[in-house]
Design a protein around this motif. Sequence first.
Motif, PDB file in Angstrom:
ATOM      1  N   PRO A  56       1.343   1.787   0.107  1.00 27.06           N
ATOM      2  CA  PRO A  56       0.924   0.623  -0.689  1.00 27.06           C
ATOM      3  C   PRO A  56      -0.156  -0.196   0.003  1.00 27.06           C
ATOM      4  CG  PRO A  56       3.310   0.842  -0.725  1.00 27.06           C
ATOM      5  CD  PRO A  56       2.802   1.846   0.280  1.00 27.06           C
ATOM      6  N   ASP A  76      -4.009  -0.882  -1.442  1.00 24.58           N
ATOM      7  CA  ASP A  76      -4.583  -2.226  -1.549  1.00 24.58           C
ATOM      8  C   ASP A  76      -5.850  -2.330  -0.716  1.00 24.58           C
ATOM      9  OD1 ASP A  76      -4.341  -5.144  -2.322  1.00 24.58           O
ATOM     10  OD2 ASP A  76      -4.283  -5.321  -0.131  1.00 24.58           O
ATOM     11  N   ARG A 130       1.352   4.448  -9.427  1.00 30.56           N
ATOM     12  CA  ARG A 130       2.273   3.381  -9.035  1.00 30.56           C
ATOM     13  C   ARG A 130       1.546   2.092  -8.684  1.00 30.56           C
ATOM     14  NH1 ARG A 130       5.237   5.249  -3.941  1.00 30.56           N
ATOM     15  NH2 ARG A 130       6.230   3.205  -4.197  1.00 30.56           N
ATOM     16  N   PHE A 131       0.292   2.230  -8.260  1.00 26.31           N
ATOM     17  CA  PHE A 131      -0.415   1.072  -7.724  1.00 26.31           C
ATOM     18  C   PHE A 131      -1.584   0.674  -8.621  1.00 26.31           C
ATOM     19  CE2 PHE A 131       1.181   3.733  -4.185  1.00 26.31           C
ATOM     20  CZ  PHE A 131       2.216   2.902  -3.793  1.00 26.31           C
ATOM     21  N   PRO A 143      -2.442  -4.519  -8.355  1.00 23.87           N
ATOM     22  CA  PRO A 143      -2.118  -4.970  -6.998  1.00 23.87           C
ATOM     23  C   PRO A 143      -0.766  -5.681  -6.945  1.00 23.87           C
ATOM     24  CG  PRO A 143      -4.396  -5.495  -7.540  1.00 23.87           C
ATOM     25  CD  PRO A 143      -3.749  -5.011  -8.804  1.00 23.87           C
ATOM     26  N   ASP A 185       0.668  -6.602  -0.802  1.00 23.54           N
ATOM     27  CA  ASP A 185       0.598  -7.523  -1.933  1.00 23.54           C
ATOM     28  C   ASP A 185      -0.393  -8.628  -1.574  1.00 23.54           C
ATOM     29  OD1 ASP A 185       0.938  -9.531  -3.799  1.00 23.54           O
ATOM     30  OD2 ASP A 185       3.113  -9.280  -3.913  1.00 23.54           O
TER      31      ASP A 185
END
Length: 383
Positions: free
Chosen positions: A262, A266, A301-302, A305, A361
């Motif tokens: 993740p 990002d 899945r991403f 954001p 995140d």
Amino acid sequence: MDWGPRLRRWSAEWISTSEPGELDPAVARDGWLGFAAATEDEVAAAEGRLGVRLPPSYRQFLLCTNGWRNAGGFVYRMRDTTTVGWLRDLEPFWEEWDDLDEQETEGNRFTRGLLLSEETDSGILFLDPADVDESGEWAAYSLFSWRAEPPTRFASFAALMEDLYAEFHQMRKPAGETRDAWDAEVERARLAALAGDVDAAAGVLARAEDFGRERATVLRVQILLLSGQWYEAGMLLGRLLHPSFLPDGFLTDPLFTEELLPYLFDDHLRRARQGRQSVLQSAMIGERPPIMAMVAEHEPRFARPGEGFGYGNPEFDRPVRQARAAHADDPDALWTAIRAAMPHWRPRTPEHIAPVALLADPVLAAAITPERGRELLTTPRLP
């Protein structure tokens, strides 16, 4: 220094990793990368010829072996008492590598350097007799033209040889006492990191990396990310994703899929907006089916954001999500909630030592400055 045990171990490990026909017949016969020990008279003769007394660790080395084969991955033979000599006489063309602004009237480190290497892959090892410590050791240098880097300085000949030994381990990864000892150090560093002693852990892990211990890299990259050392962390992540380094099972490990990946996605989005190449992009250059398949599988899945992943175990994830919903526009309030939730955080796997998913995140990452990230790292966490 007692060179004998160290060099015998090095010899045995080198031989154990060698391909048929790779070894010098004498090495295969004697089980020894070195040569016969120099006598005191031979060392004294070399010192008389050079006009100096050799530094202690190098002198003791010669009294153990008069020369050496295969020092690291790129030094094939080192000089002995009859061939060691001044760099300016033997290979003067290296002088141009020094910064002319730093040259002294009596010559720079190249003109006054003592050349130790004889056969290399476009490089040199040398000692600087003008850079001496309180124990009489001369500074040592390693330089290889293809690295396009300044000479690397070491405190002594012994420190230089230790670095070359580590390089050998990094490249060939021999089994044995040295590997096992570093694996034990890595495990102790992992426990120290979880106990909040992050500085001690980081130092051990960095040295274990020098010896090719991949687990050390997996652990240290988490410390670097939470500490805000993003450039170095990105370099290590790129190494972990390279086919020649990729640890077994890494791409399917929850530490990667739920924490590091993740963050990498990002990072990719942020760099794309800046027109810069991301770690993921670099990892997909060339034919790399496992990386390509991993990205294709997880990319949906991403799509947005901060979504498509959890922040950790339920007891930690729940209060963090509640705080995000309540304080998305208040980084200080978010930080207070994250810090309060930290005692409930638990690692996903034995390799997991820090809540890296928080940095994936953008809303939460804005609340975690390097100083705050360090506070999280120094908070004791249960393994």
